[in-house]
Enzyme design. Structure first.
Site, PDB file in Angstrom:
ATOM      1  N   GLU A 254       0.806  -1.229   0.000  1.00 48.39           N
ATOM      2  CA  GLU A 254       0.000   0.000   0.000  1.00 48.39           C
ATOM      3  C   GLU A 254       0.837   1.276   0.000  1.00 48.39           C
ATOM      4  O   GLU A 254       0.322   2.349  -0.248  1.00 48.39           O
ATOM      5  CB  GLU A 254      -0.958  -0.006   1.200  1.00 48.39           C
ATOM      6  CG  GLU A 254      -0.316   0.145   2.584  1.00 48.39           C
ATOM      7  CD  GLU A 254       0.212  -1.166   3.175  1.00 48.39           C
ATOM      8  OE1 GLU A 254       0.462  -2.118   2.405  1.00 48.39           O
ATOM      9  OE2 GLU A 254       0.405  -1.224   4.406  1.00 48.39           O
TER      10      GLU A 254
ATOM     11  N   SER B 133     -10.509  25.503  10.224  1.00 43.60           N
ATOM     12  CA  SER B 133      -9.093  25.598  10.573  1.00 43.60           C
ATOM     13  C   SER B 133      -8.293  26.225   9.440  1.00 43.60           C
ATOM     14  O   SER B 133      -7.132  26.567   9.619  1.00 43.60           O
ATOM     15  CB  SER B 133      -8.557  24.184  10.811  1.00 43.60           C
ATOM     16  OG  SER B 133      -8.637  23.446   9.596  1.00 43.60           O
ATOM     17  N   GLY B 134      -8.913  26.363   8.268  1.00 43.06           N
ATOM     18  CA  GLY B 134      -8.137  26.777   7.106  1.00 43.06           C
ATOM     19  C   GLY B 134      -7.553  25.568   6.409  1.00 43.06           C
ATOM     20  O   GLY B 134      -6.852  25.676   5.420  1.00 43.06           O
ATOM     21  N   GLY B 135      -7.852  24.379   6.931  1.00 46.77           N
ATOM     22  CA  GLY B 135      -7.406  23.141   6.284  1.00 46.77           C
ATOM     23  C   GLY B 135      -8.421  22.718   5.226  1.00 46.77           C
ATOM     24  O   GLY B 135      -9.529  23.241   5.166  1.00 46.77           O
ATOM     25  N   VAL B 136      -8.010  21.745   4.427  1.00 48.57           N
ATOM     26  CA  VAL B 136      -8.845  21.329   3.302  1.00 48.57           C
ATOM     27  C   VAL B 136     -10.169  20.706   3.782  1.00 48.57           C
ATOM     28  O   VAL B 136     -11.244  21.048   3.282  1.00 48.57           O
ATOM     29  CB  VAL B 136      -8.073  20.336   2.403  1.00 48.57           C
ATOM     30  CG1 VAL B 136      -8.985  19.706   1.360  1.00 48.57           C
ATOM     31  CG2 VAL B 136      -6.914  21.044   1.718  1.00 48.57           C
ATOM     32  N   ASP B 137     -10.112  19.827   4.790  1.00 48.84           N
ATOM     33  CA  ASP B 137     -11.318  19.082   5.179  1.00 48.84           C
ATOM     34  C   ASP B 137     -12.436  19.994   5.666  1.00 48.84           C
ATOM     35  O   ASP B 137     -13.565  19.910   5.189  1.00 48.84           O
ATOM     36  CB  ASP B 137     -10.992  18.059   6.286  1.00 48.84           C
ATOM     37  CG  ASP B 137      -9.871  17.122   5.873  1.00 48.84           C
ATOM     38  OD1 ASP B 137      -9.605  17.016   4.660  1.00 48.84           O
ATOM     39  OD2 ASP B 137      -9.258  16.509   6.766  1.00 48.84           O
ATOM     40  N   SER B 138     -12.107  20.864   6.635  1.00 46.01           N
ATOM     41  CA  SER B 138     -13.191  21.692   7.167  1.00 46.01           C
ATOM     42  C   SER B 138     -13.683  22.678   6.115  1.00 46.01           C
ATOM     43  O   SER B 138     -14.860  23.012   6.075  1.00 46.01           O
ATOM     44  CB  SER B 138     -12.766  22.402   8.462  1.00 46.01           C
ATOM     45  OG  SER B 138     -11.671  23.254   8.231  1.00 46.01           O
ATOM     46  N   THR B 139     -12.788  23.109   5.220  1.00 44.14           N
ATOM     47  CA  THR B 139     -13.203  24.061   4.184  1.00 44.14           C
ATOM     48  C   THR B 139     -14.136  23.388   3.171  1.00 44.14           C
ATOM     49  O   THR B 139     -15.142  23.971   2.765  1.00 44.14           O
ATOM     50  CB  THR B 139     -11.967  24.649   3.470  1.00 44.14           C
ATOM     51  OG1 THR B 139     -11.116  25.208   4.466  1.00 44.14           O
ATOM     52  CG2 THR B 139     -12.358  25.714   2.470  1.00 44.14           C
TER      53      THR B 139
END
Ligand code: XMP
Length: 587
Positions: A172, A224-230
């Site tokens: 993997e 947070s400015g991160g990809v997921d929360s955005t």
């Protein structure tokens, strides 16, 4: 939120750091795969076409080591064991596993002995990635050896008649160059799975589901400015409209240069109407004053997040019945917090806020990305027209610069340790699926080859990392660890250095060649210049494993010249350690 029919493949989690990577790779092949605890009863897995037993930190002969329901090995499903999964399969079926005293971490060459569908389409010998201590010494009855490496004579085995197969290496991870081919051979060739998964087709149903779950309530997010929360936020914005979605950003004072302003602009661009910055720098720095231990730092940061979030929840009336909490939780997060918890704790995660816990318990929460992996989230983000430059920004850890600003309480000298210098600095690492906290070996030059891997394998009881000297203001024996904690002065120094590195690597295009580029401040130097900088550019797929990336000499020279001119910086080092045995962050 799940609207997917039963998975064709289940990955049984024996606690390995790469367990999720297996499921993700299979989804990349277009087949939905889920992760379940290793001891899930065979009766719950009856309709799976294939099962994969992951790697893990245990040894099969220990009492509390991860187990499988032996019935899965006589069920109709095809089974592939990986690493510890191979050892478990051998152990359960009457083979013999030998306890190893010395680990094998790193690259190896796989020599194939017998042809098998698992290796269809592979050319000659291929490079594989090993990360184990124990190994299978004799195969169970009915099995044959398919391949070996120089140090591991049973690197792959299979039953002669039944679809039971296993590998000691990790197909993997990217460093196993033909790993995806091997997984694909298992999924399509051995199991006969059909393609049933494409994250992009799922936006319509996701928006529909958000509207159903929210009803007439509004959604608030801690972004947070991160990809997921955005991406999660943008999905809600599209589904419910800007008036019904509220975003709160906590400024911890541990962010990179210009970060808060950047996030503010991005959210405006996405159409946010209600975006609030909660200033909390003073509180975070006060709580972290004088703290050195990495775990303590993380713990305190977690607690401060809790305190700030509680405050926001009560002042914003978010706990009354008109609101639900939106979160950017992705699939791996759901398994780690609620699931098997077998993986050795590599690091502490944030505490749960009581108010948030209550919202979760009463079902007032919406997690639109909970069945997706990071790359899938990016695909959804691109479909939502979130700027690509943002979606491909390097990941940045929640605790921010605090885990890239190492601290020391005492002064200690650099010591000679062949073939380099032992730095009086310890960093976090991961060796054989367990956490380590060991010293750093510094080489006086940057070697051209895999010397770092060899050295860590040889000296693993003393060190978990090797760095090379790029440039120093003084001779290395003159340097010592200096007392340094998370002071505004040191954070400003790190922020300054980080901004230099980012500017130069963006301008040269190097930024796009690496997956992440932590810049670490270590308390090592002399009186006038008490700190040094470590450059850690790496390549990775999702942070589970990482490979060092070497930068062009000319860029490195310019970068180090500019960094050495930053006030208080004594030396520039280059981290030469893959993950494992190092982690990406130093903590
Ligand atoms: P390590 O240091 O464990 O890091 O090799 C793997 C990846 O995870 C990121 N990281 C975090 N991300 N919150 C996050 O959102 C955290 O607490 C955290 N700790 C590490 C790290 O930057 C790397 O990409």
């Amino acid at each position: 939120m799940k609207n997917q029919s039963a998975p064709q493949i289940t990955v049984l989690d024996a606690g390995g750091q790469y367990c999720h990577l297996i499921a993700r790779k299979i989804r990349d092949l277009g087949v939905y795969a889920e992760v379940r605890p290793s001891d899930t009863p065979a009766s719950e897995l009856r309709d799976r076409i294939g099962l994969i037993i992951s790697g893990g930190p245990d040894s099969v002969y220990e009492n509390d080591s991860a187990r499988i329901d032996p019935d899965i090995l006589s069920s109709a499903s095809a089974v592939l064991g990986i690493c510890y999964g191979q050892q478990l399969m051998a152990y359960n079926l009457g083979g013999h596993v030998r306890k190893g005293d010395k680990g094998e971490y790193g690259l190896a060459v796989l020599h194939r002995i017998k042809p098998h569908a698992l290796f269809d389409g592979l050319n000659g010998d291929s490079q594989v990635w090993m990360n184990h201590r124990d190994q299978v010494e004799s195969v169970p009855p009915g099995f044959e050896i398919l391949a070996g490496t120089e140090t591991c004579s049973i690197a792959a085995m299979a039953h002669r008649e039944r679809p039971l197969l296993s590998v000691q290496f990790h197909p993997e991870v990217v460093h196993t160059t033909e790993g995806l081919r091997i997984l694909s051979n298992f999924v399509f060739g051995v199991c006969g799975c059909k393609k049933d998964w494409n994250p992009k087709d799922r936006i319509g149903p996701l928006e529909e589901e958000i509207r159903t779950v929210a009803g007439d309530r509004n959604v608030f997010f801690f972004v947070s400015g991160g990809v997921d929360s955005t991406v999660a936020y943008t999905l809600c914005l599209r589904a419910l409209g800007a008036d019904r979605v509220y975003g709160i950003y906590v400024d911890t004072g541990l962010m990179r240069d210009g970060e808060t302003a950047y996030v503010h602009r991005l959210f405006e661009q996405l159409g946010a109407k209600a975006f609030h910055v909660e200033e909390a720098e003073g509180e975070f720095l006060a709580a972290l004053e004088g703290v050195c231990d990495p775990e303590k730092k993380r713990h305190i940061i977690g607690e401060q997040f809790v305190a700030v979030q509680e405050r926001v929840l009560s002042t914003g009336h978010f706990l009354d019945g008109r609101w639900i909490l939106g979160q950017g939780t992705i699939y791996p997060d759901t398994i780690e917090s609620g699931g098997t918890a077998r993986a050795d704790v590599i690091k502490t995660h944030h505490n749960r806020v009581a108010g948030i816990q209550k919202l979760i318990e009463t079902g007032r929460i919406i997690e639109p990305l909970a069945s997706f992996y990071k790359d899938e989230v990016r695909e959804i983000g691109a479909e939502l027209e979130i700027p690509s430059e943002f979606l491909h920004r390097h990941p940045f850890p929640g605790p921010g610069l605090a885990i890239r600003c190492l601290c020391a309480e005492t002064e200690a000298p650099v010591k000679r340790l062949d073939p380099g210098w032992l730095l009086p600095i310890r960093s976090v690492g991961v060796q054989g699926d367990s956490r380590s906290y060991r010293s750093v070996l510094a080489l006086e030059k940057l070697p051209d080859d895999e010397l770092a891997t060899t050295l860590v394998n040889r000296m693993w009881e003393t060190i978990n990392r090797v760095v090379g000297v790029v440039s120093l203001r003084t001779a290395i024996p003159e340097m010592r660890s200096t007392r340094g904690t998370l002071t505004p002065e040191r954070l400003a120094r790190l922020r300054h250095a980080d901004a230099i590195v980012r500017r130069l690597s963006e301008a040269s295009g190097f930024e796009r060649e690496v997956w992440q580029f932590p810049v670490v401040l270590i308390p090592l130097g002399i009186d006038q210049a008490p700190d040094s900088i470590v450059l850690r550019p790496i390549h990775s797929v999702d942070g589970m494993t990482a490979q060092v990336v070497r930068m062009p000499d000319e860029l490195l020279r310019r970068m180090s010249d500019e960094l050495l001119s930053v006030d208080g910086i004594c030396g520039i080092f280059y981290d030469l350690t893959h993950k494992p045995p190092g982690t990406i962050e130093w903590e």
